[in-house]
Design a protein around this motif. Structure first.
Motif: not given
Length: 437
Positions: A92, A107-108, A110-111, A117, A141, A143-144
């Motif tokens: 993150f 993370a951004e 991957a989302q 992940v 997160w 929704d990740l």
């Protein structure tokens, strides 16, 4: 759509690069076409990814790149069977203020891409408590997409059993457990890992990583975790700054983002490599000479003695543009002082004098507004890039090229400079600025 995974970790130094290289090679050995990506502004890891996978690796960066550009670069996976992206720092971790499409966190990415992940967790010094760390990352997160964990630096079979008990209680799949091995470390220097071309026995090392991963990771389960969540875009990659580009390419000048070169070639530009360290002259018919960053400070004596290269470069600069980034910029200057305090004569096309004897780290994203034109961009253009070096400016008498700010929006003194047809920046160009958001 091509299924993918993000290989990340809670922090730097947990072993994710070793895992990435081992999985890339193991899946390639199993007959899969694996497309590697690197999250963030890293120039070194993609060369290792290319060596392991046999495919060009590309950077994806939510601070420096807009969504359309990221999607276009992700489209390089079109002919692959699976995507593996390696995160940077912790999962993150990013900058405080958003950039072109985000904060630069893995993370951004991957989302956005829908890549689950795989968290590489260093479990040394803990047992069931490692599950609390992993669970926090899995739920931070909600929704990740989260595939599971690979345990690294496991001390013993008993240690592994205890860690697995914790992960089982937390409901987190364990995709593998890697015993502690001191030889699974890539060599480093002051800017991070040594370059792939300098590794003393890279092929043997990567093959060893692959064997180690095959022995201790359930690769079939790993592949089953991959998901395709997004159609990649078809926006164009960055356009070339000239038609015929002489590109310095050797151990001193190697830091060029692959998506730029791919965009240049795809638009019909001819990229002609040459080696200043071998005292090669740039192509005499080139429209532009481009000197990327790298490690000129480690080769300053050889560069100073490369008279054929320097004379041809100066002849080119009398009528046509020359541009340098970071190390390439330093090589265009008057002199470079190495860490022992020895002064080496550089090309002298700019008045810049830099010193590694007076070390100071310069690290971070850069947003520049050009005051003067540079190859491919008019005055007033906005650019996004990244700076990482330890040199100190002793003299910079030429006209500033740009006003440069960091990710916080604060002005930095490394403005780059311009004189005649010659320009240079301390930041490495990633993309033209399309504004925030």
């Amino acid at each position: 759509m091509i299924p993918g995974l993000m290989i990340s970790a809670p922090a730097s130094g947990t072993g994710k690069t070793t895992v990435m290289l081992g999985v890339l090679r193991a899946l390639r050995d199993a007959g899969l076409a694996v497309q590697p990506f690197k999250s963030g502004p890293d120039y070194i890891d993609p060369a290792f990814h290319r060596a392991a996978s046999g495919r060009e690796a590309y950077n994806l960066d939510s601070w420096a790149m807009g969504g359309d550009l990221m999607d276009a670069i992700a489209g390089q996976a079109a002919q692959a069977d699976i995507v593996l992206a390696e995160g940077s720092m912790g999962l993150f971790d990013g900058v405080a203020k958003p950039g072109a499409s985000g904060h630069g966190a893995s993370a951004e990415l991957a989302q956005r891409m829908g890549w689950p992940v795989v968290l590489v967790v260093d479990v040394s010094g803990q047992a069931q408590s490692a599950a609390a760390v992993a669970l926090g990352f899995a739920r931070y997160w909600p929704d990740l997409p989260f595939a599971g964990v690979i345990l690294n630096r496991v001390a013993s079979p008993r240690h592994e059993r205890l860690v697995r008990l914790g992960m089982e209680a937390a409901g987190l799949p364990v995709l593998g457990a890697l015993p502690r091995r001191g030889d699974l470390v890539l060599p480093e220097r002051h800017l991070g890992l040594v370059q792939a071309v300098e590794h003393p026995d890279l092929e043997r090392a990567i093959s060893g990583y692959a064997t180690f991963l095959r022995d201790h990771v359930d690769l079939d389960a790993l592949v089953q975790c991959a998901r395709a969540g997004r159609n990649y875009g078809t926006a164009p990659l960055p356009k070339p700054p000239a038609q015929r580009i002489a590109l310095a390419r050797d151990a001193a000048f190697s830091f060029t983002y692959p998506h730029l070169l791919e965009g240049w070639r795809r638009a019909g530009a001819e990229v002609i490599p040459f080696s200043p360290l071998a005292d090669e002259a740039p192509d005499r018919d080139a429209d532009l000479v481009w000197l990327p960053g790298g490690y000129p400070e480690l080769h300053a004596g050889r560069l100073a003695a490369a008279t054929r290269f320097r004379e041809a470069l100066c002849a080119h600069a009398r009528t046509r543009p020359v541009h340098g980034e970071c190390g390439g910029y330093m090589a265009l200057g008057e002199a470079l002082i190495d860490k022992e305090g020895v002064r080496h004569q550089m090309a002298g096309l700019l008045g810049l004098v830099t010193s590694y004897a007076q070390r100071k780290m310069h690290l971070g994203y850069r947003r520049a507004e050009l005051r003067l034109p540079m190859p491919g961009f008019a005055a007033g253009a906005g650019l996004r890039g990244h700076e990482f070096h330890y040199s100190t400016i002793l003299a910079q008498p030429d006209a500033p090229l740009a006003q440069v700010r960091d990710a916080q929006g604060d002005i930095v003194p490394e403005t780059g400079s311009c004189k005649g047809h010659v320009s240079g920046t301390f930041f490495h160009l990633i993309a033209e600025d399309q504004g925030d958001g």
